[in-house]
Each structure stands twice: as C-alpha cells, then as structure tokens.
Scaffold this active site. Structure first.
Site, mmCIF file in Angstrom:
data_model
loop_
_atom_site.group_PDB
_atom_site.id
_atom_site.type_symbol
_atom_site.label_atom_id
_atom_site.label_comp_id
_atom_site.label_asym_id
_atom_site.label_seq_id
_atom_site.Cartn_x
_atom_site.Cartn_y
_atom_site.Cartn_z
ATOM 1 N N LYS A 126 -31.186 0.993 22.774
ATOM 2 C CA LYS A 126 -32.499 1.963 22.336
ATOM 3 C C LYS A 126 -32.093 3.400 22.320
ATOM 4 O O LYS A 126 -31.004 3.755 22.980
ATOM 5 C CB LYS A 126 -33.391 1.811 23.708
ATOM 6 C CG LYS A 126 -34.837 2.212 23.176
ATOM 7 C CD LYS A 126 -35.643 0.968 22.468
ATOM 8 C CE LYS A 126 -36.812 1.223 21.735
ATOM 9 N NZ LYS A 126 -37.560 -0.099 21.442
ATOM 10 N N ASP A 166 -39.240 2.210 16.066
ATOM 11 C CA ASP A 166 -39.824 2.031 17.328
ATOM 12 C C ASP A 166 -41.066 3.082 17.058
ATOM 13 O O ASP A 166 -41.361 3.559 15.765
ATOM 14 C CB ASP A 166 -39.289 2.330 18.633
ATOM 15 C CG ASP A 166 -39.888 1.822 19.876
ATOM 16 O OD1 ASP A 166 -40.154 0.515 20.034
ATOM 17 O OD2 ASP A 166 -40.565 2.810 20.545
HETATM 18 P P1 NDP Z 1 -46.202 3.227 15.836
HETATM 19 O O1 NDP Z 1 -45.497 4.603 15.938
HETATM 20 O O2 NDP Z 1 -46.349 2.722 14.587
HETATM 21 O O3 NDP Z 1 -47.750 3.217 16.734
HETATM 22 C C1 NDP Z 1 -47.800 3.776 17.772
HETATM 23 C C2 NDP Z 1 -49.288 3.904 18.367
HETATM 24 O O4 NDP Z 1 -49.560 3.925 19.414
HETATM 25 C C3 NDP Z 1 -50.192 4.977 17.314
HETATM 26 O O5 NDP Z 1 -51.306 4.463 17.152
HETATM 27 C C4 NDP Z 1 -49.919 6.200 18.539
HETATM 28 O O6 NDP Z 1 -51.141 7.181 18.375
HETATM 29 C C5 NDP Z 1 -50.163 5.242 19.732
HETATM 30 N N1 NDP Z 1 -49.435 6.168 20.874
HETATM 31 C C6 NDP Z 1 -48.267 6.399 20.947
HETATM 32 N N2 NDP Z 1 -47.860 6.993 22.083
HETATM 33 C C7 NDP Z 1 -49.102 7.189 22.594
HETATM 34 C C8 NDP Z 1 -49.336 7.901 23.820
HETATM 35 N N3 NDP Z 1 -48.511 8.285 24.738
HETATM 36 N N4 NDP Z 1 -50.699 7.807 24.035
HETATM 37 C C9 NDP Z 1 -51.523 7.156 23.412
HETATM 38 N N5 NDP Z 1 -51.400 6.437 22.238
HETATM 39 C C10 NDP Z 1 -49.840 6.471 21.865
HETATM 40 O O7 NDP Z 1 -45.420 2.401 16.874
HETATM 41 P P2 NDP Z 1 -45.319 0.559 16.831
HETATM 42 O O8 NDP Z 1 -46.467 0.405 16.675
HETATM 43 O O9 NDP Z 1 -43.955 0.410 16.424
HETATM 44 O O10 NDP Z 1 -44.940 0.686 18.683
HETATM 45 C C11 NDP Z 1 -46.122 0.515 19.443
HETATM 46 C C12 NDP Z 1 -45.509 -0.039 20.636
HETATM 47 O O11 NDP Z 1 -44.858 -1.281 20.416
HETATM 48 C C13 NDP Z 1 -44.378 0.670 21.528
HETATM 49 O O12 NDP Z 1 -44.754 0.377 22.974
HETATM 50 C C14 NDP Z 1 -43.176 0.011 20.945
HETATM 51 O O13 NDP Z 1 -42.173 0.194 22.007
HETATM 52 C C15 NDP Z 1 -43.590 -1.399 20.808
HETATM 53 N N6 NDP Z 1 -42.635 -2.479 20.036
HETATM 54 C C16 NDP Z 1 -42.816 -2.063 18.770
HETATM 55 C C17 NDP Z 1 -41.957 -2.877 18.345
HETATM 56 C C18 NDP Z 1 -41.661 -2.541 16.451
HETATM 57 O O14 NDP Z 1 -41.277 -3.607 15.948
HETATM 58 N N7 NDP Z 1 -42.057 -1.452 15.970
HETATM 59 C C19 NDP Z 1 -41.205 -4.023 18.569
HETATM 60 C C20 NDP Z 1 -41.433 -4.338 19.740
HETATM 61 C C21 NDP Z 1 -42.233 -3.334 20.657
HETATM 62 P P3 NDP Z 1 -50.756 8.392 17.787
HETATM 63 O O15 NDP Z 1 -50.404 8.226 16.311
HETATM 64 O O16 NDP Z 1 -51.955 9.367 18.020
HETATM 65 O O17 NDP Z 1 -49.515 9.088 18.612
HETATM 66 O O1 2IT Z 2 -38.933 -2.806 21.382
HETATM 67 C C1 2IT Z 2 -38.486 -3.498 20.234
HETATM 68 O O2 2IT Z 2 -38.081 -4.525 20.500
HETATM 69 C C2 2IT Z 2 -38.526 -2.770 18.980
HETATM 70 N N1 2IT Z 2 -38.655 -1.656 18.741
HETATM 71 C C3 2IT Z 2 -37.773 -3.435 17.945
HETATM 72 C C4 2IT Z 2 -36.117 -3.367 17.811
HETATM 73 C C5 2IT Z 2 -35.346 -3.993 16.865
HETATM 74 O O3 2IT Z 2 -34.095 -3.815 16.874
HETATM 75 O O4 2IT Z 2 -36.162 -4.426 15.644
#
Ligand code: NDP
Ligand code: 2IT
Length: 446
Positions: A126, A166
């Site tokens: 990561k 992420d």
């Molecule tokens: P994005 O940046 O696309 O979206 C994040 C969302 O969460 C936004 O709505 C953001 O609001 C909100 N958010 C982030 N930090 C905070 C905080 N500290 N407090 C309140 N709201 C918050 O990210 P993703 O959708 O990609 O990721 C969301 C979650 O999923 C994370 O935990 C990530 O690690 C996990 N994840 C993502 C994967 C992926 O493929 N993208 C895979 C597996 C897990 P704002 O815009 O206001 O910051």
């Molecule tokens: O938390 C996660 O699994 C991710 N943000 C996706 C990682 C990846 O390599 O696609």
C-alpha cells in the site's frame, strides 16, 4: 484479552510506537490467528506471525511540486512493501491529508490477507501521500502525480510492485502516474491497475469493489435464506466504492437510502435510483462537488457533520473510510433491525462495533473478504496485460462473481463455529493466512 494476544501486542506496540491503526488491524488478526497457530506448531516455530507483521520494505520520500501560483509545496510519499510470498506487492495508493505511516501499514497488512483470499498470485502493499486533491486544479494534481512517480518508479514494476487507486486516487490520478512511469522507463507495461480502457485497463475494474461487496453480502444473506429484494440499505461514502455498491444493490432489488461524504450524509427515503446515481457520479467524479448538493437538487434531507448509521436499515454498507462505525452506532444499527454489515471500506468498524455484531450474531463481512473484489479485478487486469488481450465485460464480471463466491466459501470453511454461526472475521483471517504462511515456510527464513 487473551494473555497470548496481549503479549504479542505488547511487542507490536513497542516496535511500532504511535501507529494506532496498525495496532488495531494486527490485533484483530492476532485474535483469530494465535489460537490457530498454536494448533499448527510449524507456523509458531517459524515465527510466521511475527514476520508477517513486519513490512519487507518501507519507502519514504519527499514529493516537491509547484502549485498554480508558482509556490513550492512539499508532501510526503510512501510505499509499504509488506509481503511478497505469493506474488508481487499489490495494493492501492491513497492521497488524503490523514495519510501517515501507521495508516498505510494497517492497509498494507490487511492487503496481504485480502489478496491471498482472492486466490490470485498477489503479495500485499500500500502507498500514498498526505497530499489533499480536494480544491486542487487538474494541473496541480498532474504536477503532484508526476513528482510522486519520479521517485516511486524506481521501486515498482509489473513483476515487483503494482499500485492502484484508493481514497483520492481514481482514473485521473492513475493516468498521470502511468504517463510519468512510461516516460521515465520508456516502457508500456502493466505497472498500475485501474488504467483507462483505451490504454490497458480492464472493464469492470471501476465497478469491482462496490459490486464485489454486494455480491459478498448476497452470499452471506443466502446462508439465512434471504436476498436484497425489498431491503432498505444504508451506504456511507459517495466515491468509487459507494457509487457502484449503490448501483448493484438497486439492480438486485434493494433500495439505497443514504450516501455521505466528509461533510455529512443525505437521506432519501424514496431511494437513490439509477437517474439520481448518474447525477452523483457526475457530481463526484467530474464536478468534484459535495453530497449536500444532492439534497438541494432532489429535496432530500442533509445531515451535516454526521454519519448515516442512525437511519433504520436491513443492510449497512460502510464504503467511506476506517473507524466510521463505532460501538454506539453498531448498537443503533442492530436495535433498528440491521441484519447484515458488508464492508466496502477497509476497517470501517471499530473493535467495539465488531463485538456488537458478533454478540448479536448478525451477518458481518469484514473488509478483507467483502471488498476483495477490487483487487481481484486488478489481478485480472494484470493477467489481461500479460496476455495482451482484453476480456469482455461479461467475462470479467463472471470471474468477479465466482471470486466473491469462492472467498465466501473459504471464510465459511475457516469460520463456521459449533452452533453453525459463521464467524467471518476468523474465516477471513485464517483463510487469508494459510496460503501466505505456507509459502513463507517453503521459502525459508526470508
Ligand atoms: P474515494 O476517494 O472514491 O471516495 C471516498 C469517499 O469516502 C468520499 O465520499 C469521501 O468523502 C469519504 N471519506 C474519505 N475519508 C473520509 C473521512 N476521513 N471521513 C469521512 N468521509 C471520508 O475512495 P474509494 O471509494 O476508492 O474508497 C473508499 C473506501 O474503500 C476506503 O476505505 C478504501 O480503502 C476502500 N477500498 C477501495 C477500493 C478501491 O478499489 N477503490 C478497494 C477496496 C477497498 P470526501 O470526498 O468528503 O473526502
Ligand atoms: O484496498 C484495496 O484493496 C484497494 N484499494 C485496491 C487495490 C488494488 O490493487 O486494486
């Protein structure tokens, strides 16, 4: 606390001071694994647990860049190369002001088990930066990404370490990072996943994490003879994972009534239908606006500064960030009739919240199982890049569904208790551990 876990954690805390999220993630895993390892002494003698909790390598670097006013800005850059026993390091990059070493170590640690659960050959890593993309122009984001990659490129490669997105890193950022890598190496290769479809990306990768979280929830529901039809679902976040979780829930006949961002949450009792979701995708991915604007447009309620867990639901899908459901919120969810929590985000539930789910025996799918669909399709993107051959949408979605069903089977295998309750926490931790541990044993003291 089990005294063996306490002793193990005392060491982790003294070796990694101040890294609270890392301690939290390791402790949850240690609680599942220490009893298991004691029953399997080969792992204990080889100190697999102690080794798995120490990153193979940590890279920390300076990221200087020029903002639009010509002023110099300096951010921190990180890459945690946690474990390469079963494949090249693999895991996302997070750009968010809360990023620090402890946060990225927790995420890299979780990634090792998650990637193993997918059954694909991917180690765990990561990375990211404390850079905040909010309020920055596209040019500023590009200059930052170019500077970040100017250091990172020497540590990664398609057979070494393959980053992805992420929080704060989506298609735009992956494009700028890929462009700079290609320029520095003079090589067009699958060094990042989440690429655009025209330049080596995979269909379904944008949808994969959200869809996968819903597929995993559907498998959990099936064990109790239920499905999504007619269910009310609360979702947090409104980014990549939340958007596609919402799409899939709706497709399966459920109704998503909340979404959120760091400013608060919207509650739309009528449900966020495909038309409203299209508005959110445009609002968040292109206009880069705030969720509050949805409430103004569709006359929904906006709850400033709070989270959606007080809204009555059957199923909750936390898809924003770590520790976003605390013990009190978990109690409220269960008291309101919630029967299933499937984690799109990484570690969104605090240890106190998890205790409530376990105590009340609801269906609880921890992130390392429930959100593994994203990295699984990243693995499929790597395969397509190696084959130099893209697969269709249907092909990738089918493989994603099979992967989530298989992960569910693995978690049931290792998590079923004597009264038939499925402890998905133990299931995911032990199910993810075995393959990595056996590979480490085979490879000697490395
Ligand atoms: P994005 O940046 O696309 O979206 C994040 C969302 O969460 C936004 O709505 C953001 O609001 C909100 N958010 C982030 N930090 C905070 C905080 N500290 N407090 C309140 N709201 C918050 O990210 P993703 O959708 O990609 O990721 C969301 C979650 O999923 C994370 O935990 C990530 O690690 C996990 N994840 C993502 C994967 C992926 O493929 N993208 C895979 C597996 C897990 P704002 O815009 O206001 O910051
Ligand atoms: O938390 C996660 O699994 C991710 N943000 C996706 C990682 C990846 O390599 O696609």
């Amino acid at each position: 606390m089990d005294p063996r876990v306490e002793q193990f954690m005392a060491q982790i805390i003294s070796k990694n001071p101040g890294e609270n999220e890392f301690h939290q993630a390791v402790q949850e895993v240690a609680e599942s694994l220490i009893p298991y390892v004691e029953e399997h002494p080969k792992y204990e003698h080889a100190k697999i647990l102690e080794r798995i909790a120490e990153p193979e390598r940590v890279v920390l670097f300076r990221v200087p860049w020029l903002d639009d006013k010509g002023e110099i800005q300096i951010n921190k850059g990180f890459r945690i190369e946690m474990n390469s026993a079963i494949g090249p390091y693999k895991g996302g990059l997070r750009f968010h002001p809360t990023v620090n070493l402890g946060v990225l170590k927790f995420l890299a640690f979780e990634q090792v088990f998650k990637n193993s659960l997918t059954t694909l050959p991917m180690g765990g890593g990561k990375g990211g930066s404390d850079f905040d993309p909010k309020g920055k122009s596209d040019n500023e984001v590009m200059r930052f990404c170019q500077s970040f990659m100017t250091e990172l490129y020497r540590h990664i490669g398609p057979n070494t370490d393959v980053p992805a997105g992420d929080i704060g890193v989506g298609g735009r950022e992956i494009g700028f990072l890929f462009g700079q890598y290609k320029r520095l190496r003079n090589e067009f290769t699958g060094v990042l996943t989440g690429k655009g479809i025209e330049w080596g990306g995979s269909l379904i990768r944008p949808e994969a994490t959200g869809y996968g979280t819903v597929y995993f929830a559907a498998e959990m529901l099936k064990t109790r003879g239920m499905d999504f039809k007619g269910k009310t679902v609360t979702v947090s976040g409104s980014g990549n994972v939340a958007q596609y979780a919402t799409e899939k829930v709706t497709e399966l006949g459920g109704k998503v009534v909340t979404l959120s961002d760091s400013g608060g949450f919207i509650h739309d009792p009528g449900g966020i239908d495909p038309g409203k979701l299209a508005y959110i995708i445009e609002l968040k991915n292109i206009k880069r606006g705030r969720i509050r604007e949805y409430a103004e447009k569709y006359r929904a309620d906006f709850h400033e500064g709070s989270r959606p867990w007080g809204i009555k639901c059957d199923i909750a899908l936390p898809c924003a960030t770590e520790n976003e459901i605390n013990e009190e919120e978990a109690k409220t969810l269960v008291a309101n009739g919630c029967i299933c929590v499937s984690e799109g985000a990484n570690m969104p539930s605090t240890p106190g919240a998890i205790e409530i789910y376990m105590d009340k025996k609801i269906l609880y799918g921890p992130g390392k199982a429930a959100n593994a669909g994203g990295v699984a399709v990243s693995g499929l993107e790597m395969s397509q890049n190696s084959l130099r051959m893209p697969w269709t949408r249907e092909e990738v979605d089918k493989r994603l569904q099979e992967t989530m069903i298989n992960i569910h089977k693995t978690t049931v295998k290792y998590g079923k208790e004597s009264d038939d309750f499925i402890n998905y926490v133990n299931g995911a931790n032990i199910g993810g551990f075995v393959k990595v541990a056996d590979a480490m044993l085979a490879q000697g003291v490395v």
